[in-house]
Structure formats: C-alpha cells, structure tokens
Design a protein around this motif. Sequence first.
Motif, PDB file in Angstrom:
ATOM      1  N   TRP A  48       0.832  -1.205   0.000  1.00 44.42           N
ATOM      2  CA  TRP A  48       0.000   0.000   0.000  1.00 44.42           C
ATOM      3  C   TRP A  48       0.868   1.257   0.000  1.00 44.42           C
ATOM      4  O   TRP A  48       0.486   2.280  -0.563  1.00 44.42           O
ATOM      5  CB  TRP A  48      -0.893   0.041   1.227  1.00 44.42           C
ATOM      6  N   ALA A  49       2.026   1.199   0.660  1.00 42.82           N
ATOM      7  CA  ALA A  49       2.917   2.358   0.742  1.00 42.82           C
ATOM      8  C   ALA A  49       3.672   2.601  -0.569  1.00 42.82           C
ATOM      9  O   ALA A  49       4.155   3.697  -0.813  1.00 42.82           O
ATOM     10  CB  ALA A  49       3.910   2.179   1.886  1.00 42.82           C
ATOM     11  N   ALA A  76      -8.218  16.696   7.739  1.00 42.88           N
ATOM     12  CA  ALA A  76      -8.436  17.681   6.669  1.00 42.88           C
ATOM     13  C   ALA A  76      -9.695  17.420   5.847  1.00 42.88           C
ATOM     14  O   ALA A  76     -10.040  18.226   4.991  1.00 42.88           O
ATOM     15  CB  ALA A  76      -7.205  17.751   5.767  1.00 42.88           C
ATOM     16  N   GLY A  77     -10.375  16.309   6.061  1.00 37.19           N
ATOM     17  CA  GLY A  77     -11.649  16.087   5.396  1.00 37.19           C
ATOM     18  C   GLY A  77     -11.612  15.045   4.292  1.00 37.19           C
ATOM     19  O   GLY A  77     -10.559  14.570   3.883  1.00 37.19           O
ATOM     20  N   ARG A  78     -12.804  14.717   3.802  1.00 34.91           N
ATOM     21  CA  ARG A  78     -12.970  13.625   2.840  1.00 34.91           C
ATOM     22  C   ARG A  78     -12.164  13.835   1.565  1.00 34.91           C
ATOM     23  O   ARG A  78     -11.533  12.904   1.062  1.00 34.91           O
ATOM     24  CB  ARG A  78     -14.445  13.442   2.498  1.00 34.91           C
ATOM     25  N   SER A  79     -12.179  15.042   1.017  1.00 31.48           N
ATOM     26  CA  SER A  79     -11.477  15.263  -0.260  1.00 31.48           C
ATOM     27  C   SER A  79      -9.978  15.033  -0.105  1.00 31.48           C
ATOM     28  O   SER A  79      -9.334  14.500  -1.011  1.00 31.48           O
ATOM     29  CB  SER A  79     -11.760  16.659  -0.818  1.00 31.48           C
ATOM     30  N   VAL A  80      -9.428  15.398   1.035  1.00 31.51           N
ATOM     31  CA  VAL A  80      -8.010  15.149   1.293  1.00 31.51           C
ATOM     32  C   VAL A  80      -7.798  13.663   1.587  1.00 31.51           C
ATOM     33  O   VAL A  80      -6.848  13.060   1.102  1.00 31.51           O
ATOM     34  CB  VAL A  80      -7.482  16.038   2.441  1.00 31.51           C
ATOM     35  N   PHE A  81      -8.703  13.072   2.374  1.00 32.82           N
ATOM     36  CA  PHE A  81      -8.547  11.660   2.713  1.00 32.82           C
ATOM     37  C   PHE A  81      -8.479  10.787   1.461  1.00 32.82           C
ATOM     38  O   PHE A  81      -7.724   9.825   1.391  1.00 32.82           O
ATOM     39  CB  PHE A  81      -9.693  11.168   3.618  1.00 32.82           C
ATOM     40  N   MET A  82      -9.243  11.130   0.463  1.00 34.17           N
ATOM     41  CA  MET A  82      -9.339  10.306  -0.745  1.00 34.17           C
ATOM     42  C   MET A  82      -8.218  10.545  -1.761  1.00 34.17           C
ATOM     43  O   MET A  82      -8.165   9.869  -2.787  1.00 34.17           O
ATOM     44  CB  MET A  82     -10.693  10.535  -1.420  1.00 34.17           C
ATOM     45  N   LYS A  83      -7.317  11.450  -1.489  1.00 29.94           N
ATOM     46  CA  LYS A  83      -6.218  11.703  -2.420  1.00 29.94           C
ATOM     47  C   LYS A  83      -5.367  10.456  -2.630  1.00 29.94           C
ATOM     48  O   LYS A  83      -5.246   9.617  -1.740  1.00 29.94           O
ATOM     49  CB  LYS A  83      -5.323  12.842  -1.914  1.00 29.94           C
ATOM     50  N   LYS A  84      -4.764  10.385  -3.793  1.00 26.92           N
ATOM     51  CA  LYS A  84      -3.906   9.245  -4.119  1.00 26.92           C
ATOM     52  C   LYS A  84      -2.623   9.260  -3.293  1.00 26.92           C
ATOM     53  O   LYS A  84      -2.215  10.288  -2.749  1.00 26.92           O
ATOM     54  CB  LYS A  84      -3.572   9.256  -5.606  1.00 26.92           C
ATOM     55  N   LEU A  85      -1.998   8.112  -3.241  1.00 26.15           N
ATOM     56  CA  LEU A  85      -0.729   7.918  -2.548  1.00 26.15           C
ATOM     57  C   LEU A  85       0.285   8.983  -2.949  1.00 26.15           C
ATOM     58  O   LEU A  85       0.471   9.265  -4.140  1.00 26.15           O
ATOM     59  CB  LEU A  85      -0.176   6.531  -2.906  1.00 26.15           C
ATOM     60  N   GLY A  86       0.914   9.597  -1.953  1.00 25.80           N
ATOM     61  CA  GLY A  86       1.993  10.547  -2.204  1.00 25.80           C
ATOM     62  C   GLY A  86       1.570  11.933  -2.635  1.00 25.80           C
ATOM     63  O   GLY A  86       2.418  12.739  -3.019  1.00 25.80           O
ATOM     64  N   THR A  87       0.285  12.256  -2.550  1.00 26.96           N
ATOM     65  CA  THR A  87      -0.174  13.568  -3.035  1.00 26.96           C
ATOM     66  C   THR A  87      -0.587  14.528  -1.928  1.00 26.96           C
ATOM     67  O   THR A  87      -1.053  15.628  -2.216  1.00 26.96           O
ATOM     68  CB  THR A  87      -1.343  13.404  -4.038  1.00 26.96           C
ATOM     69  N   ILE A  88      -0.417  14.143  -0.671  1.00 29.30           N
ATOM     70  CA  ILE A  88      -0.732  15.049   0.441  1.00 29.30           C
ATOM     71  C   ILE A  88       0.274  16.202   0.403  1.00 29.30           C
ATOM     72  O   ILE A  88       1.470  16.006   0.192  1.00 29.30           O
ATOM     73  CB  ILE A  88      -0.682  14.305   1.788  1.00 29.30           C
ATOM     74  N   SER A  89      -0.225  17.419   0.633  1.00 31.28           N
ATOM     75  CA  SER A  89       0.612  18.622   0.502  1.00 31.28           C
ATOM     76  C   SER A  89       0.702  19.381   1.821  1.00 31.28           C
ATOM     77  O   SER A  89      -0.028  19.105   2.779  1.00 31.28           O
ATOM     78  CB  SER A  89       0.017  19.539  -0.564  1.00 31.28           C
ATOM     79  N   ARG A  90       1.575  20.365   1.833  1.00 34.31           N
ATOM     80  CA  ARG A  90       1.706  21.249   2.993  1.00 34.31           C
ATOM     81  C   ARG A  90       0.380  21.985   3.245  1.00 34.31           C
ATOM     82  O   ARG A  90      -0.007  22.204   4.393  1.00 34.31           O
ATOM     83  CB  ARG A  90       2.850  22.241   2.798  1.00 34.31           C
ATOM     84  N   ASP A  91      -0.325  22.345   2.197  1.00 30.87           N
ATOM     85  CA  ASP A  91      -1.633  22.988   2.366  1.00 30.87           C
ATOM     86  C   ASP A  91      -2.601  22.068   3.118  1.00 30.87           C
ATOM     87  O   ASP A  91      -3.365  22.527   3.964  1.00 30.87           O
ATOM     88  CB  ASP A  91      -2.236  23.388   1.016  1.00 30.87           C
TER      89      ASP A  91
END
Length: 192
Positions: A48-49, A76-91
């Motif tokens: 998964w990682a 940060a909420g559903r839209s952030v939770f559902m982001k693809k692997l490696g796409t979480i940002s500083r924002d």
Amino acid sequence: SAIERWIFPHEICPTTFIYMTCLRDPIGRIKSSVKFHKRQTVKVVMDWARNNAFNAKSPISTGSQSVDNYYVRSLAGRSVFMKKLGTISRDDLLVAVDILSKFEIVLILEHFERDLMQVKMKLGWKVSNPTRAKSTTAKRCEFSASEKELLRNLNEFDYELYSHASKVAEELSKAAMTAFKSSARKKTTKVL
C-alpha cells in the motif's frame, strides 16, 4: 460520540461539543493497525505504501490512505482523505493543523499518563493510575530499516502534525495541571 472516519470541517461545532483526540507516533499507529487487523501484514502494508491502493468498502483501515499521512487525511476532510498515494501537501497539513486547533483535549499516547489530566479537568472524569492494555494478539509487526525509512518519508506531514500535536498536548496538560493544583489549594483553604 466517536467517529472513525475523516472529519467534515463543517461538522466542527466547538461551542456545542468538546473535541478530543489521541495521536501516537505515525509508524507506531501503522504497526498497531497491522497487529489489530487480521488481513494486514507487513508485506500488504508496504505494498500500500509503494502502490496506490484503494478499498471502497473499507477506506479507513485498508489501502494507501491508511499508511500515507493518515492523521492529516483524517483531520483535513474527505477530499483530502481520498487523495492518491503521495499527493498530500503542505496545504493539507495546514488545514489539519487548523482543525486540530479546535480540539480542547489533545492526548499523545506516548505521554498518556501526563495528558490524562486534560480529561480530568475538562470533563470532570475521575482518572486513577491507568495501566497499559496488553496486546490482545501475539501477531508481530516489525519493519526493516528501509521500510521504516520509506514510511517515515511518506508520512512527512503526519510527523509534522504529530510534532505540533505533541507541543499542543504538553501545553494543555500543563494548563490542566495548574488548574488542578489551584482547585486543590482552594479546597484545602476551605477546609481550614
């Protein structure tokens, strides 16, 4: 009430509810999840990682979201939770920090005994000396040094959030201890 999913920021009502959370070291959280869930193994989690995986039936505890900045995603909420692997940002991290600022009780598992004073003072709960729960499973979870490094790098923003939450928890616990000592002195003065 407790939720085991992402937070919808519009749900936060600090004037109506008291919000409480408990965080632990992000890799420690992943290890605990592997030990708890029967189908999780180190091999599965590391897959998964490395490869974006999503399980629509169980997105909270399985798939890449559960091993990639889970705390930031959850706060940060559903839209952030559902982001693809490696796409979480500083924002995304900043949104999570803002949501965390609305929590009145922040506990850190590694400092649980210290942080329980917050619960005692904020909720009026009687808190005695807690004991650590024994693991209910003999299942082991050990990551290699390279796996730990990959998880540590992948969870960069969770570690920043965890560090921030640790400071918040320490401040809240100090304030709770000060309030406790002050109330104890007032009770002693009344008795005399």
